[in-house]
Design an enzyme around this catalytic site. Structure first.
Site, mmCIF file in Angstrom:
data_model
loop_
_atom_site.group_PDB
_atom_site.id
_atom_site.type_symbol
_atom_site.label_atom_id
_atom_site.label_comp_id
_atom_site.label_asym_id
_atom_site.label_seq_id
_atom_site.Cartn_x
_atom_site.Cartn_y
_atom_site.Cartn_z
ATOM 1 N N CYS A 95 36.108 -3.174 75.380
ATOM 2 C CA CYS A 95 36.335 -4.469 76.027
ATOM 3 C C CYS A 95 35.248 -5.482 75.714
ATOM 4 O O CYS A 95 35.409 -6.680 76.001
ATOM 5 C CB CYS A 95 36.436 -4.290 77.534
ATOM 6 S SG CYS A 95 37.678 -3.071 78.010
ATOM 7 N N CYS B 128 44.124 -3.951 89.506
ATOM 8 C CA CYS B 128 43.978 -3.498 88.122
ATOM 9 C C CYS B 128 44.430 -4.609 87.185
ATOM 10 O O CYS B 128 45.445 -5.272 87.454
ATOM 11 C CB CYS B 128 44.851 -2.273 87.863
ATOM 12 S SG CYS B 128 44.597 -0.892 88.990
ATOM 13 N N HIS C 97 43.417 -9.715 80.453
ATOM 14 C CA HIS C 97 42.435 -8.901 79.736
ATOM 15 C C HIS C 97 43.008 -8.357 78.429
ATOM 16 O O HIS C 97 43.279 -7.150 78.317
ATOM 17 C CB HIS C 97 41.964 -7.767 80.641
ATOM 18 C CG HIS C 97 40.893 -6.897 80.043
ATOM 19 N ND1 HIS C 97 39.981 -7.339 79.110
ATOM 20 C CD2 HIS C 97 40.594 -5.576 80.253
ATOM 21 C CE1 HIS C 97 39.173 -6.354 78.768
ATOM 22 N NE2 HIS C 97 39.512 -5.272 79.442
#
Lengths: 131, 378
Positions: free
Chosen positions: B80, B199, B321
């Protein structure tokens, strides 16, 4: 006629190995002969001090560092699954799947005692409540 | 440091299965290069590209369509933190005089790899082979924090609520709807205590930045420091939760190099792939005392109008994300904040901003990588 398709090799299993000795399941790992660092997986040398290692067996019991209940299913893994990081007595930390004795609604808490109970059919380390 | 961010750009974030990774990258690069207002023939002289799960060659496949050919293209992967690693390397290249004007690009197209549900764990990793997903990995930290009394379930949920309040002001965010505590806590449980609204979602997107030396343009944003580390061994000797140690050590070095402290920072974009990630990250950065991030969040201090604004973009939870793009999306947000261009989510008077991205997924260490950068004017 088409040539037969060879199946792809299976990826080497990266998980720790358990061995059964005197009625108990133990984790077959390594210990550094210089600094005493404990490892649950194969290493070419000690990652802490670069020293040599010797085979060592750890367990069968330890204390839970934390647990988690995974409630999504994956291919080959049903839900819910209770995972825990288990710090084996005088041993390494390893990830275990709590066996059928575990209650997903009351998973182990940090500090609870668990005992290695074998390996699942798919090769996961299993642990249950220590007596 | 002499490096400046000349321009930034991003795509929209969210499920965009009809849009290829290259097309997402075009949007980000064109906006960044336009924003940078480069002189004709002024570059970029090199490109660093971060991407995680996509096909090999995504960098060049994106760039040649824009006529960016013949220059060095370096692809990086740090989970990430891939996008921020690309940015970090671009900054270092400029500082060292290796290249003059450098493009950093992060790009990820996940919706065509994963239709719904969690990203499948990596089978070559011991924890991944056992089937431990990222939500469950973070849930291990969350359950330990709860057991230690360092956070309460409603405080975890408050992170998601807060981020949604910012995201409604971000036209590029994946989730642009305000949610409340009841909805977050009542949503489907993924890995106790993390419900689905705690999440991050599968997301597609790209973000880019053009970096170069000081050229005397007021709109260019100074880089005060950028630090990249990989994680330490994480094992039976470590009572600490994963990521805390890496974020703390990396941030301490970043503060030292930038000659600022956390109290000098006006706005933060940090890695909140799951709500517990924001709690741990805040404490590791020094935004809150140990065990205090939950209360600070629940009190509204990290939200709109609060004293410690965190993730005004909506963060990974609400903005989205797309793994490789995230770090540069965080950079873009901070640049917009420091320029006063963040619209309804603007943090008033922001002069110094901080970005923290933490990449994970390799068991046995507390992080694959952590990048922390500080931008702005002291």
């Amino acid at each position: 006629m088409n040539a037969p398709v060879r199946p792809a090799p299976t990826l080497p299993d990266p998980r720790p190995r358990l061995v059964e000795a005197d009625g108990a399941w133990l984790l077959a790992g390594l210990r550094c002969t210089d600094c005493g660092y404990r490892m649950g997986l194969a290493r070419p040398r000690c990652p802490v001090c670069a020293g040599p290692t010797e085979p060592a067996r750890f367990g069968p019991e330890g204390a839970v560092w934390a647990s988690a209940v995974q409630r999504i299913a994956l291919p080959g893994l049903d839900a819910p699954t209770v995972f825990a990081y288990l710090d084996l007595d005088d041993g390494p930390r390893c990830l275990v799947r709590c066996d059928a004795s575990a209650d997903p609604e009351r998973p182990p808490a940090p500090g609870d005692r668990l005992r290695l109970t074998g390996t699942s059919a798919s090769g996961d380390l299993l642990a249950g409540v220590a007596a | 440091m002499s490096a400046r961010v000349y321009g930034v750009g991003t795509s929209a974030f969210g499920r965009q299965p009809e849009t290829s990774a290259a097309e997402l990258g075009w949007q980000a690069v064109i906006e960044a290069v336009t924003d940078a207002a480069l002189e004709p023939g002024g570059g970029p002289d090199a490109v660093y590209v971060g991407s995680v799960l996509g096909a090999p060659g995504v960098a060049q496949r994106t760039l040649h369509s824009l006529g960016i050919v013949g220059v060095p293209v370096i692809a990086v992967e740090n989970a990430c933190a891939s996008g921020t690693t690309a940015y970090h390397e671009a900054v270092a290249a400029v500082e060292l005089g290796r290249y003059r004007t450098v493009l950093a690009l992060g790009v990820e197209q996940l919706s065509t790899l994963y239709g719904a549900g969690a990203i499948l764990p990596e089978p070559s990793d011991p924890e991944g082979r056992a089937g431990l997903t990222q939500p469950a990995h973070y849930a291990l930290t969350a359950s330990r924090y709860l057991a230690q009394g360092r956070v309460r379930p409603e405080e975890l949920a408050a992170v998601a609520v807060k981020s949604s309040r910012y995201a409604v002001h971000n036209p590029r965010a994946q989730h642009r709807r305000e949610i409340d505590l009841d909805r977050v806590l009542g949503s489907r449980m993924i890995a106790d205590p993390l419900t689905v609204l705690q999440c991050c979602s599968i997301s597609d997107g790209a973000a880019a930045a053009v970096i170069g030396p000081d050229r005397g343009v007021d709109r260019d944003v100074p880089v005060l420091a950028s630090v990249l580390t990989s994680g330490a061994l994480w094992d039976y000797r470590d009572e600490e939760v994963p990521a805390f140690g890496s974020i703390r050590a990396t941030s301490q070095e970043a503060y030292r190099r930038a000659r600022v402290g956390i109290d000098d920072v006006d706005v933060v974009e940090l890695h909140d792939a799951f709500t517990i990630g924001e709690i741990v990250g805040m404490e590791a950065l020094g935004l809150a005392p140990r065990g205090g991030a939950g209360a600070l969040t629940a009190a509204g201090e990290t939200g709109p109008g609060g004293s410690r604004p965190v993730n005004p973009s909506g963060g990974l939870l609400a903005r989205g994300h797309p793994l490789g793009a995230t770090g540069l999306a965080q950079i873009a947000e901070i640049v917009w904040q420091l320029r006063g261009e963040a619209g309804g989510r603007q943090v008033d008077g922001a002069r110094i901003g901080l970005v923290e991205t933490m990449g994970g997924g390799v068991s046995g260490i507390d992080a694959n990588a952590c990048v922390i950068t500080l931008l702005g004017s002291r």
